[in-house]
Design a protein around this motif. Structure first.
Motif, PDB file in Angstrom:
ATOM      1  N   SER A   7       6.950  19.337 -53.155  1.00  0.00           N
ATOM      2  CA  SER A   7       6.729  20.002 -54.438  1.00  0.00           C
ATOM      3  C   SER A   7       7.605  19.353 -55.500  1.00  0.00           C
ATOM      4  O   SER A   7       8.529  18.601 -55.173  1.00  0.00           O
ATOM      5  N   GLY A   8       7.283  19.646 -56.763  1.00  0.00           N
ATOM      6  CA  GLY A   8       8.129  19.196 -57.861  1.00  0.00           C
ATOM      7  C   GLY A   8       7.589  18.046 -58.679  1.00  0.00           C
ATOM      8  O   GLY A   8       8.224  17.613 -59.646  1.00  0.00           O
ATOM      9  N   LEU A  18      12.727  13.621 -62.648  1.00  0.00           N
ATOM     10  CA  LEU A  18      12.063  14.666 -61.876  1.00  0.00           C
ATOM     11  C   LEU A  18      12.875  14.888 -60.609  1.00  0.00           C
ATOM     12  O   LEU A  18      13.540  13.971 -60.123  1.00  0.00           O
ATOM     13  N   ARG A  19      12.769  16.114 -60.080  1.00  0.00           N
ATOM     14  CA  ARG A  19      13.395  16.427 -58.805  1.00  0.00           C
ATOM     15  C   ARG A  19      12.328  16.949 -57.864  1.00  0.00           C
ATOM     16  O   ARG A  19      11.704  17.980 -58.122  1.00  0.00           O
ATOM     17  N   LEU A  20      12.134  16.235 -56.771  1.00  0.00           N
ATOM     18  CA  LEU A  20      11.183  16.638 -55.752  1.00  0.00           C
ATOM     19  C   LEU A  20      11.889  17.385 -54.635  1.00  0.00           C
ATOM     20  O   LEU A  20      13.053  17.113 -54.343  1.00  0.00           O
ATOM     21  N   THR A  70      18.093   9.485 -55.915  1.00  0.00           N
ATOM     22  CA  THR A  70      19.124  10.022 -55.037  1.00  0.00           C
ATOM     23  C   THR A  70      18.505  11.019 -54.083  1.00  0.00           C
ATOM     24  O   THR A  70      17.865  11.988 -54.518  1.00  0.00           O
ATOM     25  N   ILE A  71      18.687  10.787 -52.789  1.00  0.00           N
ATOM     26  CA  ILE A  71      18.198  11.711 -51.776  1.00  0.00           C
ATOM     27  C   ILE A  71      19.360  12.568 -51.292  1.00  0.00           C
ATOM     28  O   ILE A  71      20.499  12.109 -51.215  1.00  0.00           O
ATOM     29  N   SER A  72      19.049  13.826 -50.984  1.00  0.00           N
ATOM     30  CA  SER A  72      20.073  14.727 -50.446  1.00  0.00           C
ATOM     31  C   SER A  72      19.385  15.743 -49.567  1.00  0.00           C
ATOM     32  O   SER A  72      18.165  15.898 -49.610  1.00  0.00           O
ATOM     33  N   ARG A  73      20.180  16.445 -48.760  1.00  0.00           N
ATOM     34  CA  ARG A  73      19.606  17.450 -47.872  1.00  0.00           C
ATOM     35  C   ARG A  73      20.466  18.696 -47.887  1.00  0.00           C
ATOM     36  O   ARG A  73      21.688  18.618 -48.041  1.00  0.00           O
ATOM     37  N   THR A  79      15.697  21.802 -46.335  1.00  0.00           N
ATOM     38  CA  THR A  79      15.073  21.140 -47.471  1.00  0.00           C
ATOM     39  C   THR A  79      15.762  19.809 -47.763  1.00  0.00           C
ATOM     40  O   THR A  79      16.990  19.704 -47.651  1.00  0.00           O
ATOM     41  N   VAL A  80      14.943  18.834 -48.125  1.00  0.00           N
ATOM     42  CA  VAL A  80      15.441  17.547 -48.576  1.00  0.00           C
ATOM     43  C   VAL A  80      14.965  17.344 -50.007  1.00  0.00           C
ATOM     44  O   VAL A  80      13.817  17.651 -50.336  1.00  0.00           O
ATOM     45  N   TYR A  81      15.843  16.826 -50.842  1.00  0.00           N
ATOM     46  CA  TYR A  81      15.536  16.646 -52.257  1.00  0.00           C
ATOM     47  C   TYR A  81      15.490  15.160 -52.611  1.00  0.00           C
ATOM     48  O   TYR A  81      16.119  14.328 -51.971  1.00  0.00           O
ATOM     49  N   LEU A  82      14.730  14.869 -53.673  1.00  0.00           N
ATOM     50  CA  LEU A  82      14.724  13.520 -54.230  1.00  0.00           C
ATOM     51  C   LEU A  82      14.877  13.638 -55.740  1.00  0.00           C
ATOM     52  O   LEU A  82      13.961  14.094 -56.430  1.00  0.00           O
ATOM     53  N   GLN A  83      16.048  13.272 -56.223  1.00  0.00           N
ATOM     54  CA  GLN A  83      16.299  13.242 -57.660  1.00  0.00           C
ATOM     55  C   GLN A  83      15.915  11.870 -58.177  1.00  0.00           C
ATOM     56  O   GLN A  83      16.452  10.856 -57.710  1.00  0.00           O
TER      57      GLN A  83
END
Length: 124
Positions: A7-8, A18-20, A70-73, A79-83
């Protein structure tokens, strides 16, 4: 069966951000041992690995996004994020996430079922 739901996505101007998010439907303990990657597929192109993060938070970036993405978890939220910053027109694609226990897989064909992805469009 483990599910990955992205999503995102959206429409953003060049230079924007954007942040996914990638929600993983698996138990908390299992998620903590998963390596998760973000992938993208542009029209007419093959799906490619953009970035990935292991259970020990080791991170890999494709050269095309290093320094901008930037990836983070968050293991508490599965959840894992992608900034994504400084977005370019060539970042336009459908973005997917997927993962597996243990090491980050580099072959697309080694991954299990894919989610619907989230569309990212970078355009003025």
């Amino acid at each position: 069966q483990v599910q990955f739901v992205e999503s995102g996505g959206g429409l953003v101007q060049p230079g924007g951000s954007l942040r996914l998010s990638c929600a993983v439907s698996v138990s908390d303990i299992k998620f903590s041992i998963y390596a998760v990657g973000w992938f993208r597929q542009a029209p007419g192109e093959q799906r490619e690995l953009v970035t990935g993060i292991t259970m020990s938070s080791q991170i890999w970036y494709a050269p095309s996004v290093k320094g901008r993405f930037t990836i983070s978890r968050d293991n508490a939220k599965n959840t894992v994020y992608l900034q994504m910053n400084s977005l370019k027109a060539e970042d336009t694609a459908i973005y997917y996430c997927n993962g597996s226990p243990g090491a980050l897989l580099t072959k697309i064909g080694d991954y299990g079922p894919w989610g619907p992805g989230t569309q990212v469009t970078v355009s003025s």
